[in-house]
Scaffold this motif. Structure first.
Motif, PDB file in Angstrom:
ATOM      1  N   ILE A 102      53.265 -53.342 -47.862  1.00  0.00           N
ATOM      2  CA  ILE A 102      53.215 -54.702 -48.313  1.00  0.00           C
ATOM      3  C   ILE A 102      52.044 -54.766 -49.021  1.00  0.00           C
ATOM      4  CG2 ILE A 102      55.064 -57.091 -48.647  1.00  0.00           C
ATOM      5  CD1 ILE A 102      56.084 -55.410 -46.362  1.00  0.00           C
ATOM      6  N   PHE A 103      51.439 -55.217 -50.062  1.00  0.00           N
ATOM      7  CA  PHE A 103      50.848 -56.227 -50.877  1.00  0.00           C
ATOM      8  C   PHE A 103      50.849 -57.058 -51.394  1.00  0.00           C
ATOM      9  CE2 PHE A 103      46.657 -57.143 -53.691  1.00  0.00           C
ATOM     10  CZ  PHE A 103      46.039 -56.896 -52.743  1.00  0.00           C
ATOM     11  N   VAL A 104      50.937 -57.877 -51.234  1.00  0.00           N
ATOM     12  CA  VAL A 104      51.371 -59.640 -52.105  1.00  0.00           C
ATOM     13  C   VAL A 104      50.010 -59.697 -52.660  1.00  0.00           C
ATOM     14  CG1 VAL A 104      52.360 -62.419 -51.539  1.00  0.00           C
ATOM     15  CG2 VAL A 104      52.731 -60.098 -49.920  1.00  0.00           C
ATOM     16  N   GLY A 105      49.958 -59.756 -53.520  1.00  0.00           N
ATOM     17  CA  GLY A 105      48.608 -60.407 -54.613  1.00  0.00           C
ATOM     18  C   GLY A 105      49.132 -61.282 -56.069  1.00  0.00           C
ATOM     19  N   PHE A 130      60.088 -53.528 -42.816  1.00  0.00           N
ATOM     20  CA  PHE A 130      58.983 -52.577 -42.222  1.00  0.00           C
ATOM     21  C   PHE A 130      58.682 -53.215 -41.020  1.00  0.00           C
ATOM     22  CE2 PHE A 130      59.028 -57.591 -43.352  1.00  0.00           C
ATOM     23  CZ  PHE A 130      57.786 -58.196 -42.635  1.00  0.00           C
ATOM     24  N   ASN A 131      57.799 -52.583 -40.519  1.00  0.00           N
ATOM     25  CA  ASN A 131      57.294 -52.998 -39.022  1.00  0.00           C
ATOM     26  C   ASN A 131      56.095 -53.459 -37.943  1.00  0.00           C
ATOM     27  OD1 ASN A 131      55.644 -50.051 -38.954  1.00  0.00           O
ATOM     28  ND2 ASN A 131      57.987 -49.460 -37.892  1.00  0.00           N
ATOM     29  N   LYS A 132      55.703 -53.333 -37.271  1.00  0.00           N
ATOM     30  CA  LYS A 132      53.939 -53.697 -37.109  1.00  0.00           C
ATOM     31  C   LYS A 132      53.102 -52.746 -37.102  1.00  0.00           C
ATOM     32  CE  LYS A 132      53.805 -52.396 -31.663  1.00  0.00           C
ATOM     33  NZ  LYS A 132      54.866 -51.268 -32.109  1.00  0.00           N
ATOM     34  N   ASN A 133      53.803 -51.183 -37.660  1.00  0.00           N
ATOM     35  CA  ASN A 133      52.542 -50.379 -38.591  1.00  0.00           C
ATOM     36  C   ASN A 133      52.991 -50.328 -39.869  1.00  0.00           C
ATOM     37  OD1 ASN A 133      52.268 -48.934 -35.617  1.00  0.00           O
ATOM     38  ND2 ASN A 133      53.904 -48.377 -36.008  1.00  0.00           N
ATOM     39  N   THR A 134      53.505 -51.748 -40.563  1.00  0.00           N
ATOM     40  CA  THR A 134      53.092 -51.662 -42.125  1.00  0.00           C
ATOM     41  C   THR A 134      51.519 -52.369 -41.978  1.00  0.00           C
ATOM     42  OG1 THR A 134      55.594 -51.770 -42.114  1.00  0.00           O
ATOM     43  CG2 THR A 134      54.156 -52.282 -44.428  1.00  0.00           C
ATOM     44  N   GLU A 135      50.923 -51.890 -43.309  1.00  0.00           N
ATOM     45  CA  GLU A 135      49.307 -52.677 -42.953  1.00  0.00           C
ATOM     46  C   GLU A 135      50.565 -53.829 -44.725  1.00  0.00           C
ATOM     47  OE1 GLU A 135      45.569 -50.964 -44.973  1.00  0.00           O
ATOM     48  OE2 GLU A 135      47.045 -51.651 -47.053  1.00  0.00           O
ATOM     49  N   TYR A 136      50.421 -54.705 -44.238  1.00  0.00           N
ATOM     50  CA  TYR A 136      50.464 -56.577 -44.690  1.00  0.00           C
ATOM     51  C   TYR A 136      49.594 -56.775 -45.137  1.00  0.00           C
ATOM     52  CZ  TYR A 136      54.332 -59.558 -45.381  1.00  0.00           C
ATOM     53  OH  TYR A 136      55.204 -61.219 -45.932  1.00  0.00           O
ATOM     54  N   THR A 137      49.116 -56.623 -46.367  1.00  0.00           N
ATOM     55  CA  THR A 137      48.203 -57.427 -46.750  1.00  0.00           C
ATOM     56  C   THR A 137      48.982 -58.777 -47.556  1.00  0.00           C
ATOM     57  OG1 THR A 137      47.084 -55.638 -47.306  1.00  0.00           O
ATOM     58  CG2 THR A 137      45.638 -57.347 -48.459  1.00  0.00           C
ATOM     59  N   PHE A 138      47.962 -59.795 -47.429  1.00  0.00           N
ATOM     60  CA  PHE A 138      48.364 -60.578 -48.788  1.00  0.00           C
ATOM     61  C   PHE A 138      47.350 -61.348 -49.292  1.00  0.00           C
ATOM     62  CE2 PHE A 138      51.891 -62.469 -47.631  1.00  0.00           C
ATOM     63  CZ  PHE A 138      52.033 -63.765 -48.278  1.00  0.00           C
ATOM     64  N   GLU A 139      46.933 -61.040 -50.424  1.00  0.00           N
ATOM     65  CA  GLU A 139      45.209 -62.011 -51.301  1.00  0.00           C
ATOM     66  C   GLU A 139      45.250 -63.165 -51.091  1.00  0.00           C
ATOM     67  OE1 GLU A 139      44.784 -58.990 -54.840  1.00  0.00           O
ATOM     68  OE2 GLU A 139      45.353 -60.815 -55.022  1.00  0.00           O
ATOM     69  N   ALA A 140      43.914 -63.372 -51.172  1.00  0.00           N
ATOM     70  CA  ALA A 140      43.697 -65.201 -50.276  1.00  0.00           C
ATOM     71  C   ALA A 140      42.781 -65.925 -51.308  1.00  0.00           C
ATOM     72  CB  ALA A 140      43.829 -65.498 -49.384  1.00  0.00           C
TER      73      ALA A 140
END
Length: 379
Positions: free
Chosen positions: A55-58, A83-93
């Protein structure tokens, strides 16, 4: 479906080079937008039981949201996406935007990767390109992120900025490396229409370093990263092995993904789709229980093969011939024989038993190579 991109179009401050779908945050219907986003996710994935790999939040700037809004966003992602703990979950900051409270909200919600838009550590240049943060904000944000338990952190740098010298850029690379992170991206400045920089360039008032200086800066970036043990896995991206961005690899591997939010693009069931960009146009169909699709294009087999090449060649390991044959039932060496022979002769492409990939020289001129694979399908 393995991946989802979520677009937050709000910014406190618009940078001079940015042409992404974004709006100045003041006075915008942020809460209505977050409600619409939650509903779009629900409408899209209600029959999909797959656990997402990434998941990528941009944006925009997702971290421009205040604590309450950020909490609301991550709760709706938790409620609507699987999703679970193995999901790569990114936030742009944005450096300077992430308070300790916001970091705690993200961490509690399962976010495990942060990507900071740093661009340069030179405060003068930061001012020139319209960034609101300064170098000290970067150090503080990274320190706070590490203290909050984030170890998968990436930063972006931009080179070939107006008035930037090679020495300036080297200093930024060295400062970036001193932070001890696992992932770095480096992009050359691209002047896009409808930006402040484009207007200045039209008036002859934008002193950009020029192509030779840009090529030198890129060489320098590759050298420094290699010397420091970072693997260049894509034209602009470098990682400690094992920390490559799985989300971005979804795009370069030409795999399907959801795109949620105003102006977001998705690739679903062989269709490339794009959402309406203006907030009102995006939210109105969702209010009626419809998806906010502006454009839907069924990708032909030929287009899929072209995309496999021009996206896959961005990766340093290139395109796997075997995988291409399994996916499309055609051999890329035969289908694209003209292009491959031409670029190999010019020293920009190389092939081995299973791979077609850019040479180091080819990485410098990647766009020319990629473009030659588009619209070939007249076989």
């Amino acid at each position: 479906m393995k991946s989802a991109y979520i677009h937050i179009p709000f910014c406190h401050h618009i940078c001079h080079y940015c042409d992404f779908n974004k709006v100045f945050m003041k006075g915008q219907p942020v809460d209505d937008y977050l409600d619409a986003l939650a509903k779009e996710m629900e409408l899209t994935v209600k029959h999909d039981q797959h656990v997402l790999d990434t998941i990528f939040v941009g944006g925009g700037t997702p971290t421009a949201l205040d604590e309450r809004q950020l909490g609301k966003l991550v709760k709706s992602i938790q409620a609507k996406l699987n999703f679970n703990k193995n999901t790569e979950y990114t936030f742009e900051a944005n450096p300077g935007d992430l308070s300790k409270e916001k970091l705690a909200i993200l961490k509690d919600a399962g976010v495990n990767r942060l990507s900071f838009g740093v661009q340069t550590f030179n405060d003068e240049l930061l001012k020139k390109i319209g960034r609101s943060h300064r170098a000290r904000d970067v150090f503080e944000s990274i320190e706070n992120a590490k203290a909050a338990g984030f170890d998968n952190i990436s930063i972006d740098l931009i080179y070939s900025l107006p008035g930037q010298t090679k020495a300036d850029f080297i200093e930024s690379i060295e400062t970036a490396l001193s932070l001890g992170l696992v992932h770095y991206s480096g992009y050359s400045l691209i002047i896009e229409p409808k930006t402040v920089f484009y207007n200045l360039m039209q008036k002859g008032k934008l002193p950009i370093p020029g192509e030779d200086a840009e090529a030198e800066m890129y060489e320098t970036l590759m050298d420094h990263m290699e010397t420091n043990g970072f693997h260049q896995y894509e034209i602009s991206n470098f990682a400690v092995p094992g920390y490559e961005s799985r989300h971005n690899l979804t795009y370069w591997n030409n795999e399907e993904y959801y795109g949620f939010g105003a102006g977001a693009h998705s690739y679903v069931k062989g269709m490339r789709q794009s959402n309406y960009g203006p907030l009102k146009k995006y939210m109105e169909p969702i209010d009626r229980g419809e998806l906010p699709l502006m454009d839907v294009h069924k990708v032909t087999l030929e287009e899929q093969m072209e995309e496999e090449m021009f996206l896959g060649l961005r990766k340093t390991k290139g395109v796997s011939i075997r995988h291409f044959e399994e996916k499309f039932g055609r051999n890329p060496m035969q289908f694209f024989d003209g292009q491959i022979e031409d670029w190999t002769r010019k020293g920009l492409l190389e092939t081995d038993d299973d791979r077609i990939f850019l040479t180091r020289q080819g990485r410098m001129l990647g766009n020319e190579v990629f473009q030659s694979f588009i619209g070939v399908s007249n076989h």
